[in-house]
Design a protein around this motif. Structure first.
Motif, mmCIF file in Angstrom:
data_model
loop_
_atom_site.group_PDB
_atom_site.id
_atom_site.type_symbol
_atom_site.label_atom_id
_atom_site.label_comp_id
_atom_site.label_asym_id
_atom_site.label_seq_id
_atom_site.Cartn_x
_atom_site.Cartn_y
_atom_site.Cartn_z
ATOM 1 N N PHE A 28 -13.487 -3.004 1.443
ATOM 2 C CA PHE A 28 -12.200 -2.644 1.424
ATOM 3 C C PHE A 28 -11.261 -3.831 2.462
ATOM 4 O O PHE A 28 -10.025 -3.761 2.212
ATOM 5 C CB PHE A 28 -11.796 -1.523 2.082
ATOM 6 N N MET A 29 -11.976 -4.477 3.219
ATOM 7 C CA MET A 29 -11.235 -5.430 4.379
ATOM 8 C C MET A 29 -10.564 -6.663 3.362
ATOM 9 O O MET A 29 -11.581 -7.718 3.399
ATOM 10 C CB MET A 29 -12.081 -5.743 5.504
ATOM 11 N N GLY A 30 -9.544 -6.615 2.916
ATOM 12 C CA GLY A 30 -8.759 -8.015 2.137
ATOM 13 C C GLY A 30 -7.796 -8.591 3.051
ATOM 14 O O GLY A 30 -7.741 -8.307 4.289
ATOM 15 N N LYS A 31 -7.343 -9.700 2.366
ATOM 16 C CA LYS A 31 -6.519 -10.373 3.078
ATOM 17 C C LYS A 31 -5.266 -9.709 3.775
ATOM 18 O O LYS A 31 -4.830 -10.273 4.509
ATOM 19 C CB LYS A 31 -5.907 -11.627 2.239
ATOM 20 N N ASN A 32 -5.026 -8.554 3.304
ATOM 21 C CA ASN A 32 -3.755 -8.045 3.464
ATOM 22 C C ASN A 32 -4.095 -6.819 4.475
ATOM 23 O O ASN A 32 -3.272 -5.794 4.832
ATOM 24 C CB ASN A 32 -2.970 -7.262 2.501
ATOM 25 N N ALA A 33 -5.344 -6.450 4.691
ATOM 26 C CA ALA A 33 -5.906 -5.527 5.785
ATOM 27 C C ALA A 33 -5.514 -6.045 7.188
ATOM 28 O O ALA A 33 -5.903 -7.060 7.525
ATOM 29 C CB ALA A 33 -7.341 -5.190 5.592
ATOM 30 N N LEU A 34 -4.562 -5.150 7.652
ATOM 31 C CA LEU A 34 -4.089 -5.238 9.172
ATOM 32 C C LEU A 34 -5.213 -5.063 10.226
ATOM 33 O O LEU A 34 -5.398 -5.904 11.155
ATOM 34 C CB LEU A 34 -3.165 -4.788 9.325
#
Length: 141
Positions: A82-88
Motif C-alpha cells: 500500500f505505500m505508493g507515491k502519495n502515501a505520506l
C-alpha cells in the motif's frame, strides 16, 4: 465488514463523489486491518487514490490483536502493498490500547500546519453527501 453488493455500490458512489469533488481535502486516512491480507477492493482504492493524486496516510489498525513478531511481519507486507507515491506515512494503530494515537494526531497536525489548513472544519460537502446517502438508504428499507 460484510455488506450487500447494493450497499457497497452506494458507499462506492458516495466515496467517489466525496474524494473527487472535495477540493480542500489535503489527506485521506486509508485504514487497513493488520490481520487481513490486502483485498482487491483495498488495492483498487490505493490505485485510485494514486490516480487521483490524493495524499493518504496508511493506518494499520487492530495492532493489539496480533503478537509483536506477527505485527512486524504483517506491517512489512502491508507497507509493500500500500505505500505508493502519495502515501505520506504509515502508522500502526490500536484503539484498544491507544498504540499510535499520539503519533496519528501529531501527523495530522503537521500536515494541517504545512498546508495552512484547519485540522477540523465544517464540511458542508460531506454533510450533503451523508444526508443524500441516508435518504437513499431509508428508501431501500
Amino acid at each position: 465488514a460484510r455488506v450487500t453488493p447494493a450497499l457497497q455500490k452506494k458507499w462506492k458512489t458516495m466515496i467517489e463523489e466525496y474524494l473527487t469533488q472535495r477540493k480542500p481535502l489535503i489527506a485521506i486516512i486509508f485504514i487497513v486491518d493488520i490481520r487481513r491480507k490486502p483485498t482487491v477492493l483495498d488495492l483498487t482504492l490505493k490505485e485510485w487514490l494514486e490516480e487521483l493524486d490524493r495524499n493518504y496516510i496508511l493506518l494499520i489498525t487492530k495492532a493489539d490483536k496480533v503478537s509483536a513478531s506477527e505485527r512486524g511481519k504483517q506491517t512489512k507486507k502491508i507497507k509493500a502493498a500500500f505505500m505508493g507515491k502519495n502515501a505520506l506515512d504509515f502508522l500502526v494503530y490500536s484503539s484498544k490500547n491507544h498504540t499510535g494515537r499520539k503519533e496519528l494526531w501529531g501527523l495530522l497536525e503537521k500536515i494541517a500546519r504545512e498546508n495552512k489548513a484547519p485540522l477540523v472544519e465544517n464540511d458542508e460537502f460531506f454533510e450533503k453527501q451523508y444526508e443524500k446517502y441516508n435518504e437513499d438508504s431509508n428508501e431501500d428499507s
